[in-house]
Design an enzyme around this catalytic site. Structure first.
Site, mmCIF file in Angstrom:
data_model
loop_
_atom_site.group_PDB
_atom_site.id
_atom_site.type_symbol
_atom_site.label_atom_id
_atom_site.label_comp_id
_atom_site.label_asym_id
_atom_site.label_seq_id
_atom_site.Cartn_x
_atom_site.Cartn_y
_atom_site.Cartn_z
ATOM 1 N N TYR A 38 -82.553 18.443 107.413
ATOM 2 C CA TYR A 38 -83.435 19.551 106.886
ATOM 3 C C TYR A 38 -85.069 19.403 107.402
ATOM 4 C CZ TYR A 38 -79.902 19.251 103.232
ATOM 5 O OH TYR A 38 -78.534 19.495 102.690
ATOM 6 N N TYR A 53 -75.321 24.320 93.758
ATOM 7 C CA TYR A 53 -75.570 23.583 95.086
ATOM 8 C C TYR A 53 -74.168 22.660 95.120
ATOM 9 C CZ TYR A 53 -76.357 20.632 99.202
ATOM 10 O OH TYR A 53 -75.915 19.856 100.372
ATOM 11 N N ASP A 75 -67.930 19.431 89.911
ATOM 12 C CA ASP A 75 -68.626 18.781 91.108
ATOM 13 C C ASP A 75 -69.476 17.800 90.434
ATOM 14 O OD1 ASP A 75 -70.295 17.545 93.061
ATOM 15 O OD2 ASP A 75 -70.741 19.610 93.768
ATOM 16 N N LYS A 93 -71.132 10.229 96.485
ATOM 17 C CA LYS A 93 -72.237 9.683 96.182
ATOM 18 C C LYS A 93 -72.481 8.193 95.936
ATOM 19 C CE LYS A 93 -75.428 13.601 96.288
ATOM 20 N NZ LYS A 93 -76.133 13.552 97.567
#
Length: 427
Positions: free
Chosen positions: A19, A146, A247, A276
């Protein structure tokens, strides 16, 4: 330790960080080492980590049990293909994941990363309906959702967000319901489900699944919504015969005060995405779990197999570390630690509500969020935080922290004091 100076000039010229622009990249700070909750920069400055390395390092850095697991496994085999072969770390990890997740989830597909876990979940849903002889091609997601940066995951991420707007015309067209209105802790009103209910009724014959981040919408805005909304989605899916994908890549393993965020609503999905924190931030590893019904239906379809197979799926080294990470989580008082962090965040972030440029302050479990009224100059704010001796990575209008569970009260207060200081500096 090798104290050779980092070649930050080479980094700036040639290494593309996430990013950021290669024309005028955001500044990068060189790291020599990290231990517990502290990051040591190349100039020997110590920073308190408020990000858990993008929400992954549950117990901070240089964790003895995880180090030992890695050292023990690497002498046996660092990697072996999972096609036609298996190994103890994967078997043990599968057992652990089935044990700690909701009962109907009893099939485990290992993959590489959170985004790939979402890709796998979407493919499972599509192949499930194909195997049933009634193909369905669309997914229903939420505004400000997201789900990752790969193409399938991007397609169920809000197309109007700056994150993936550029790719909108190249992605599969999906459906998006309005973001829930009622926040976690507010009084529930069932009318909050009206819009998504109408969409489900209209599109039910072609909906493969609804996919949501349970309770916490992460990178799309760090909004915490009411558990009754999630419970209502489960009932909708049951009523209209639609799969539910949750998710939990960001919310899993205790971050919200429950082992998994779905537990706030006491529901179980048909397909669950994990990633994660699975390995405690040591290595990339993810898993997609599904019910026996989904696995059997796919296996009885035309293909006879699930059409996905990452090269590094069930990597033995990553699985061994994940096993040690879950063992450490289950053997410790993680629930008490997260509850204490939550109380401290509520106390230490409260002064931010007095600042004129603050829109809202939100806390859930070990997540603290301060939403500003204007977008943040990331480079400027990042520099201010480093000067305060903390590592906090803001985005958009949000300054948030998700610290390691081992953080001390003093370290957490310093993180929150730095947030107040920096926001006040921006006035």
């Amino acid at each position: 330790m090798n104290n050779k100076a980092l070649d930050l000039a080479f980094d700036k010229e040639h290494l593309w960080h996430p990013y950021t622009s290669m024309q005028s990249p955001l500044p990068c700070y060189g790291v020599l080492s990290a231990s517990k909750c502290m990051i040591q920069l190349e100039n020997n400055q110590q920073l308190i980590d408020g990000m858990s390395s993008w929400w992954a390092s549950l117990f901070g850095y240089n964790v003895r049990e995880l180090n030992d697991a890695a050292k023990k496994q690497i002498d046996k085999m660092a990697h072996i293909m999972f096609g036609g072969l298996t190994h103890s770390p994967a078997i043990e990890l599968g057992k652990k994941l089935i044990q700690i997740t909701a009962k109907p989830l009893n099939k485990v597909f290992f993959c590489d990363s959170g985004s790939v876990s979402v890709e796998v979940a979407l493919k499972m849903a599509l192949q499930y309906w194909h195997a049933r002889g009634t193909p369905r091609s669309q997914f229903l997601s939420l505004r400000n959702a997201y789900h990752g940066d790969t193409f399938g995951a991007m397609s169920v991420t809000d197309p109007n967000s700056a994150m993936h707007e550029l790719y909108h015309h190249f992605l599969s067209e999906q459906l998006f319901a309005p973001q829930p209105n009622i926040a976690f802790g507010e009084t529930w009103d069932s009318r909050d489900l009206f819009a998504i209910t109408q969409m489900v009724i209209k599109h039910k014959d072609n909906l493969a699944a609804i996919i949501v981040e349970p309770i916490v919408q992460g990178a799309g805005g760090m909004f915490f919504y009411h558990p009754e909304y999630l419970k209502g989605l489960r009932l909708l899916c049951d009523k209209y015969n639609i799969l539910l994908i949750t998710d939990e890549i960001a919310t899993g393993f205790g971050r919200t005060g429950k082992m998994f965020a779905c537990e706030h609503a006491q529901i179980s999905p048909d397909i669950l995405c994990l990633g994660k924190a699975l390995t405690g931030g040591y290595m990339s590893l993810a898993a997609t779990l599904c019910t026996d019904n989904i696995a059997k239906t796919i296996s009885q379809g035309k293909a006879g197999v699930f059409m996905h197979g990452p090269t590094f799926m069930a990597n033995p080294l990553a699985c061994a570390i994940a096993n040690a990470n879950i063992d450490k989580l289950l053997s410790g008082s993680w629930l008490d630690k997260v509850a204490k962090i939550s109380l401290q965040l509520n106390t230490y972030l409260k002064p931010c509500t007095t600042l004129d440029n603050v829109e809202a302050v939100r806390v859930l479990g070990a997540i603290g969020v301060v939403q500003l009224k204007q977008n943040i100059d990331v480079a400027k704010v990042q520099k201010l935080f480093v000067e305060q001796g903390v590592w906090i990575r803001p985005f958009g209008k949000l300054i948030y922290i998700m610290p390691p569970y081992i953080i001390t009260q003093g370290q957490l207060k310093k993180l929150c004091d730095a947030i107040f200081y920096v926001i006040n500096k921006l006035l």
